[in-house]
Design an enzyme around this catalytic site. Structure first.
Site, PDB file in Angstrom:
ATOM      1  N   ASP A 510      37.136  42.914  34.198  1.00 51.40           N
ATOM      2  CA  ASP A 510      35.774  42.773  34.711  1.00 51.40           C
ATOM      3  C   ASP A 510      35.515  43.969  35.627  1.00 51.40           C
ATOM      4  O   ASP A 510      36.455  44.667  36.027  1.00 51.40           O
ATOM      5  CB  ASP A 510      35.651  41.455  35.483  1.00 51.40           C
ATOM      6  N   ASP A 696      37.112  38.002  38.350  1.00 59.04           N
ATOM      7  CA  ASP A 696      36.924  37.381  39.670  1.00 59.04           C
ATOM      8  C   ASP A 696      35.759  36.409  39.753  1.00 59.04           C
ATOM      9  O   ASP A 696      35.661  35.654  40.713  1.00 59.04           O
ATOM     10  CB  ASP A 696      36.720  38.469  40.743  1.00 59.04           C
ATOM     11  N   ASP A 700      33.714  34.850  34.442  1.00 56.92           N
ATOM     12  CA  ASP A 700      34.992  35.234  33.838  1.00 56.92           C
ATOM     13  C   ASP A 700      35.879  34.034  33.521  1.00 56.92           C
ATOM     14  O   ASP A 700      36.909  34.189  32.877  1.00 56.92           O
ATOM     15  CB  ASP A 700      35.764  36.173  34.787  1.00 56.92           C
TER      16      ASP A 700
END
Length: 802
Positions: A510, A696, A700
């Protein structure tokens, strides 16, 4: 540059030019924000300033605690709301509150002292180990909302505590496991002393009466071990036999039951050998291994329960006359209209009817900047209204919300998650089949040779080959490695990580909060007038200090705030500084004030904001979400291992491409929803890829759950952390690089342990079959085998913290 002073209350740096001061312990103290100043003044005015003299740690910053509105606190005074967590005893009421913000023992003194001085409070007692406060008070004299409000005045947030059924059951199981382990260890030592005295090898001249007494004492002490401590092994064996699956529970149960029954026969008849010491040893070693595994699993017991923190407890519902009334979220219905003020969370999915604002969707989408929303636009439960008040029509509640859809994706991904089979289970399964077949053959043969010895030889074989070391081989190594990785700043929450890291060939990342720090910083100022950068920054900060927008935090504290500040969602701010009209935000919006043309952007990446007045543009401000210092190190380590690297982000801005270019990532995709990320992951799995995911945010979570190995940042949302297989507590990406090396070492240690445990059991098998194994050698051999496994695993503890 001079080092900023620490805030006297929370220890955070005090901004230069701070206006927040208060008299504490006879001196003027500096504070970082109005929240700390107000809390300190409340403590002093209550005559409790000795708290500052005796505390051992800085207090929590009040602004970091969950914010709550006064009318929301008033909901706790309703009888129907109190019913689950308040017990009424005559004129007094009693409740248990969970306290946030406790930093040291002095906090307990402060809380108890402050509440006890309030009229109507009979008792206030804080448990520092679990931060739970028991309060007994007169509801007729002081409402519960007043108690919660008073706690907030002195810097603590309180919530009604209710035991979660699953968490409560887990705690009960942990306590029971500890009791079983303690009983097994204590009784085994006594059994060992009594049993060893009867061994011929020690050549103790015992009288027949004393020998009989020791046998009965051993039986008496072993019985609780078998029926209380070892019950889980027997239940597991019965379950496995019903499903026709052989596990170590079957082998352990056969050895323990056989040794116990043989010990009873030997005690009653006075003939044969005692195996009670072996029973106690098996129980102690195996219970210890299972307890360590249980503690590791406990960290993930509350994964999806954390989702409730993303939704507000209450909301403002509009009646037919347009008046707002605060209600509980459970009382909201489809088609209701709710008022969402700035700084409040959206209570449900819906459509904006009136107002315009910016919505912070970073937890759900990864967008690090709030997105402008106008009438007719859809909004999502759990997102934050940043700027202006909104009237929203409720269109989805509960399981129908987008947030719940993410939970369903999570559950589906977890059910589809590839499981790396434990090598120990495979080895134990086949070893057990071999042992049982050999035991049956040996028993038949010895029945033909010497029927009187057949039972004892088969029993010796089962005891000597009981896979105790095999059962400890994996959990001891994993537990030791888990502690070592914790020193490196990485917390493991699932046991398959250390094996799985050795098979990864694809890294999925990410962007926001993972490769970047997840917060905007001011990277450059480009003045366009005679004003210097500092003067332009002071004017911009004066406007931004009046805004709740995340961008405002990048400008720091202004020497003096602006007046008459008006927010124009999606465009910028307008206000007065010393009678001078200023605007900051989008270039077109700012230049409207002076009817001029916006200056050219030089081409630097980042978020560009223009400051201007009625005369024209004053300065460009460049904001950027900085890369983590060790992001490049992680990418280099992945490339050195020839991994495929993908950047999947919910952010649709050009920052995704820019970050990928800086780090040398070839495959970068932005604007992805949680299900789109999950689709990419499934495509990778269909290609046979083993994926390591690092993220995070809540967006996700499905990918973290579905990846072969998932790692969450320490600054991640609670749901992301509890859904991941590991957490980078230190937020250092370099810790993950170190963890890869530790994973390789751990795998080698586990294989060594399994080879040793299997070799020992294989070598001792023929000796036991020929009747050459006596109880003392069986016990000593098993102890030595288990000890070597544990000592080998402890080699993983030799690490240097980062």
């Amino acid at each position: 540059m001079a080092t900023p002073l620490p805030c006297y209350h929370c220890g955070l740096p005090v901004p230069s030019g701070s206006r927040f001061h208060a008299q504490v312990l006879g001196d003027t103290r500096d504070f970082c924000c109005p929240g700390c100043q107000a809390v300190a003044e409340a403590i002093v005015s209550g005559g409790l300033e000795h708290y500052y003299k005796h505390r051992s740690e800085n207090a929590a910053n009040p602004q970091s605690l969950p914010q709550v509105l006064p009318d929301e606190l008033a909901l706790y005074d309703r009888k129907d709301v109190q019913q689950p967590f308040v017990e009424h005893k005559g004129e007094l009421s009693e409740t248990c509150l969970l306290i946030e913000g406790i930093s040291c023992a002095a906090c307990g003194w402060l809380i108890e002292k402050h509440l006890r001085t309030m009229p109507g409070v009979d008792e206030a007692r804080l448990n520092l180990s679990n931060h739970r406060l028991i309060v007994r008070w007169s509801d007729s004299q002081v409402p519960l909302s007043k108690l919660l409000s008073e706690l907030r005045k002195i810097g603590y947030a309180a919530h009604p505590w209710q035991a979660d059924a699953a968490a409560q059951q887990l705690q009960q199981e942990n306590r029971r496991a500890m009791r079983q382990l303690g009983v097994a260890g204590m009784l085994w030592m006594q059994v060992m002393m009594a049993t060893m005295a009867t061994w011929p090898e020690f050549n103790i001249d015992l009288s027949p009466e004393l020998d009989k007494i020791l046998r009965w004492v051993s039986l008496f002490l072993t019985t609780p071990i078998v029926f209380y401590c070892c019950g889980q092994f027997f239940r597991g064996a019965l379950r496995d036999l019903r499903t026709r699956h052989l596990t170590m529970d079957v082998s352990v149960s056969l050895a323990i039951a056989g040794a116990y029954i043989a010990g009873i026969w030997s005690t009653v008849t006075g003939q044969g050998e005692l195996y009670f010491d072996a029973v106690g040893m098996f129980a102690l070693f195996l219970l210890a291994g299972r307890y360590l595994e249980r503690r590791a699993r406990e960290r993930t017991a509350t994964a999806t329960a954390q989702l409730v923190n993303l939704l507000p407890a209450s909301c403002l519902r509009l009646d037919e006359y347009g008046q707002s009334h605060r209600i509980l979220l459970s009382e909201l219905n489809i088609a209701d209209q709710v008022l969402v003020p700035p700084g409040a969370l959206l209570p449900a999915d819906g459509k904006i009817l009136q107002g315009q604002s910016s919505i912070d969707e970073s937890l759900l989408t990864g967008e690090y900047l709030p997105q402008p929303r106008r009438p007719g636009d859809a909004v999502t439960a759990g997102t934050l209204n940043v700027e202006g008040p909104l009237t929203v029509e409720v269109q989805a509640l509960g399981d129908a919300t987008r947030l719940s859809a993410i939970v369903r994706l999570l559950e589906r991904a977890q059910s589809d998650k590839p499981k790396l089979a434990m090598l120990a289970d495979k080895v134990a399964h086949w070893f057990l089949i071999v042992v049982l077949l050999v035991a049956a053959v040996v028993g038949i043969i010895w029945w033909q040779i010497d029927p009187s010895r057949a039972f004892w030889i088969v029993l010796s074989l089962l005891v000597a080959t009981c896979p105790c070391a095999l059962a400890l081989a994996t959990p001891t190594a994993l537990t030791t490695a888990t502690g070592s990785l914790h020193k490196l700043g990485m917390l493991l929450t699932r046991g398959h990580v250390l094996e799985g890291l050795n098979h990864v060939d694809t890294l999925v990342l990410d962007k926001t909060g993972t490769l970047t720090e997840g917060k905007l910083t001011l990277s450059a100022i480009h003045p366009h007038t005679a004003l210097n950068s500092d003067a332009c920054l002071a004017l911009a900060a004066a406007l931004e200090n009046r805004s709740e927008h995340p961008i405002a935090r990048a400008f720091g504290q202004a020497p003096e705030p602006a007046d008459s500040v008006t927010s124009h969602p999606g465009l910028g701010l307008e206000g007065q500084v010393n009678g001078r009209t200023l605007r900051i935000g989008q270039a077109e919006f700012v230049c409207e004030l002076s009817n001029t043309t916006a200056p050219i952007i030089s081409g630097e990446h980042g978020q560009w904001l223009l400051l201007g007045d009625t005369q024209g543009p004053l300065a460009w401000f460049v904001l950027d979400d900085r890369l983590r210092e060790d992001a490049a190190e992680l990418i280099e380590a992945a490339k050195a291992r020839h991994w495929e690297i993908l950047l999947l982000s919910g952010d649709s801005s050009p920052m995704v491409t820019e970050v990928a270019k800086q780090l040398g990532i070839d495959d970068a995709r932005g604007g992805l929803t949680p299900d789109a990320k999950l689709a990419v992951l499934k495509q990778l799995h269909s290609e046979g890829r083993r994926v390591l995911m690092l993220g995070d945010g809540v967006n996700d979570v499905p990918v973290l759950a579905a990846a072969d190995i998932s790692v969450a940042m320490g600054s991640a949302t609670d749901l992301a952390k509890t859904s991941a297989d590991a957490v980078l507590l230190s937020n250092r990406l370099s810790s993950l690089v170190q963890a890869l090396k530790m994973a390789r070492r751990t795998r080698h240690i586990i294989i060594e342990n399994l080879i040793w445990a299997s070799a020992y059991n294989g070598l001792v098998l023929p000796f036991a079959a020929f009747g050459w194994i006596t109880p003392i050698w069986a016990a000593l051999g098993m102890s030595l085998s288990s000890l070597l496994v544990v000592l080998n695993a402890l080699r993983l503890a030799r690490v240097r913290p980062l």
